[in-house]
Design an enzyme around this catalytic site. Structure first.
Site, PDB file in Angstrom:
ATOM      1  N   HIS A 349      79.073  79.364 -13.937  1.00  8.14           N
ATOM      2  CA  HIS A 349      78.811  77.929 -13.807  1.00  8.14           C
ATOM      3  C   HIS A 349      77.443  77.665 -13.171  1.00  8.14           C
ATOM      4  CE1 HIS A 349      82.922  77.072 -15.006  1.00  8.14           C
ATOM      5  NE2 HIS A 349      82.619  75.797 -15.006  1.00  8.14           N
ATOM      6  N   LYS A 415      93.279  76.945 -10.982  1.00  9.17           N
ATOM      7  CA  LYS A 415      94.369  77.045 -10.019  1.00  9.17           C
ATOM      8  C   LYS A 415      94.216  75.962  -8.965  1.00  9.17           C
ATOM      9  CE  LYS A 415      94.196  79.949  -6.543  1.00  9.17           C
ATOM     10  NZ  LYS A 415      94.103  81.206  -5.773  1.00  9.17           N
TER      11      LYS A 415
END
Length: 501
Positions: A349, A415
């Site tokens: 990212h 998550k």
């Protein structure tokens, strides 16, 4: 005098780390089974079911419980009558055991340790060095506790230097919402009180090595202040309604562990360290007779559980998904993903956002696609990919708006909860965030039928992969309107618990 040989230490540490990579402690399995039977929130119950099913699969397949196979922590108690047959230091012996365990070809474990933590952050490739604590004690044996601690739960550790009159319970309950669900509840909280700053953190970590026995304590009653705190916090934390994976429910912790140590009159240092659903630790004793062989558990120690997915499960084709379809999804919906799914986590990212800022093309077109926050374990044998459970999504929050607005990304899988910054970006772009269950990495990997690297191959497990998935289970955690199940779920179940108390 007991003679402890170098190779016995190395091999015992290596074998123990392999053992805990795929065997949960029995006390944890029993506590999770009890939580499963007690749970009333269908989403939380399904999350616990996935963790238990995954645990049984890992025990039979000898593959990691979680893709994050942890940073190794070792507590070594050395008897003062021991002599050594060794030319390595004790730390070097332990680290050689770690190296052998994590590089074992039959069950390769993910190397997650990075050197130069504020600089190059370069992977050491073998998960060394471990965090090692030593103590000299009377006797002629060497006691060793090994644990493998995942980064998601370790990241939620808290410390404070309280005033002597401050309430430990109030401080813990104040920290709990700040910890979110990235520590993968239900698990345990280790609490260290006293000593100095570093001592409080050390005993909080050491407390997590104790077996789950809160029910026995409830039956006999507290005999000291530490036990009184355990009982009070166990009740209050579970009344919070946070529940499994932060979805809301009856069980947030399986046990609370408290250790204390004398402290300065002006201080009250307090630390919290959570243990996640991938609870991994073992204890063994070297007595000079050779390396230790840990007895494998029995398969009947695991409950037989079948997931109850219900009638509202939706199958999703990622290859033909439209923004209009995404807008129909509601928080808490269970989806089964099918088709091509990209992956990417922290390093990928950051690199993509830097490339976007420079006007450089990305290695893969993300328009209308979904990205899974994961760093999988290397495959072995005929596996397409090793255990591949989700990593903590909040670490990607600062990249989310740029990724959604500049690439046309439609959704993310990770998550635990998202922070407000990411939720606003999801709402503004009418995207979606889906949650996979932390602690079910091997189960998730069974849904991955093909895998190939499509970008940043030099990043290893942090490269961009393209998975082809078949019925990969996820929950809608933030819908296109910005409603988060991690906010609505715990609030609802906190109220339910309060009404039935």
């Amino acid at each position: 005098m007991t003679v402890i040989r170098q190779d016995d230490v190395i091999q015992s540490v290596a074998d123990a780390l392999q053992y805990i990579s795929y065997y949960h402690p029995k006390d944890f399995i029993d506590a999770m089974d009890a939580a499963y039977k007690r749970e009333q929130n269908p989403a939380a119950k399904d999350a616990i079911a996935q963790i238990l099913i995954n645990s049984r699969m890992c025990a039979t397949g000898h593959r990691p419980i979680c893709q994050d196979t942890g940073i190794v922590t070792v507590f070594v108690h050395v008897g003062m009558n021991v002599t050594w047959e060794a030319d390595m230091s004790l730390d070097d012996m332990v680290n050689e055991g770690v190296r052998r365990a994590y590089l074992l070809p039959d069950n390769v474990l993910r190397a997650s340790v990075l050197a130069d933590p504020d600089g190059k952050r370069q992977n050491t490739k073998d998960n060394t060095p471990a965090i090692i604590h030593h103590k000299l004690v009377p006797g002629d044996k060497v006691d060793i506790h090994v644990a493998a601690k995942g980064g998601g739960s370790e990241a939620k550790s808290k410390f404070a230097m309280l005033n002597p009159s401050d309430s430990v319970v109030d401080w813990v309950m104040e920290q709990l919402p700040k910890m979110g669900a990235g520590w993968c509840p239900p698990g345990m909280l280790g609490i260290g009180i006293g000593g100095t700053a570093e001592k409080a953190m050390e005993i909080a970590k050491e407390a997590l090595l104790d077996p789950i026995d809160i029910q026995e304590l409830q039956a006999r009653g507290a005999s000291n202040r530490a036990e009184e705190l355990r009982l009070e916090l166990f009740e209050k934390v579970n009344q919070s309604g946070i529940g499994a994976q932060g979805l809301g429910g009856l069980t947030t912790v399986l046990d609370i562990k408290v250790k204390d140590y004398p402290t300065h009159a002006a201080n009250k240092p307090v630390a919290i360290i959570p243990n996640c659903a991938a609870t991994r630790h073992a204890h063994f004793t070297l007595d000079g007779s050779g390396p230790v062989a840990l007895a494998p558990p029995k398969l009947e120690d695991w409950p037989e559980i079948t997931r109850e997915t219900g009638e509202n499960v939706k199958r999703v084709d990622l290859d033909s998904i439209t923004p209009e379809e995404v807008k129909t999804w509601q928080p808490g919906d269970t989806l089964l993903l099918n088709g091509k799914l990209l992956t990417g986590r922290d390093a990928a990212h950051k690199r993509m956002v830097d490339m976007i800022a420079k006007g450089e093309p990305l290695p893969v077109d993300m328009k209308g696609r979904f990205i899974y926050y994961v760093g999988p374990v290397d495959p072995i044998g005929n596996e397409v990919v090793g255990p591949a459970g989700p990593t903590t999504a909040t670490r990607m929050d600062k990249f989310t708006r740029t990724m959604l607005e500049e690439t046309g990304l439609l959704g993310m899988v990770g998550k635990a909860e998202r922070g407000q910054q990411a939720i606003e970006a999801i709402r503004d772009n009418e995207a979606v965030y889906l949650m996979a269950v932390g602690g079910s990495a091997y189960l998730v990997a069974q849904a991955i039928k093909k895998s190939r690297v499509v970008g940043f191959e030099d990043l290893g497990m942090e490269a961009i992969y393209e998975f082809e998935v078949e019925d990969m289970p996820v929950t809608v955690a933030v819908d296109s309107l910005g409603t988060s199940v991690h906010e609505t779920g715990p609030a609802k179940w906190k109220e339910i618990i309060a009404q039935t108390a």
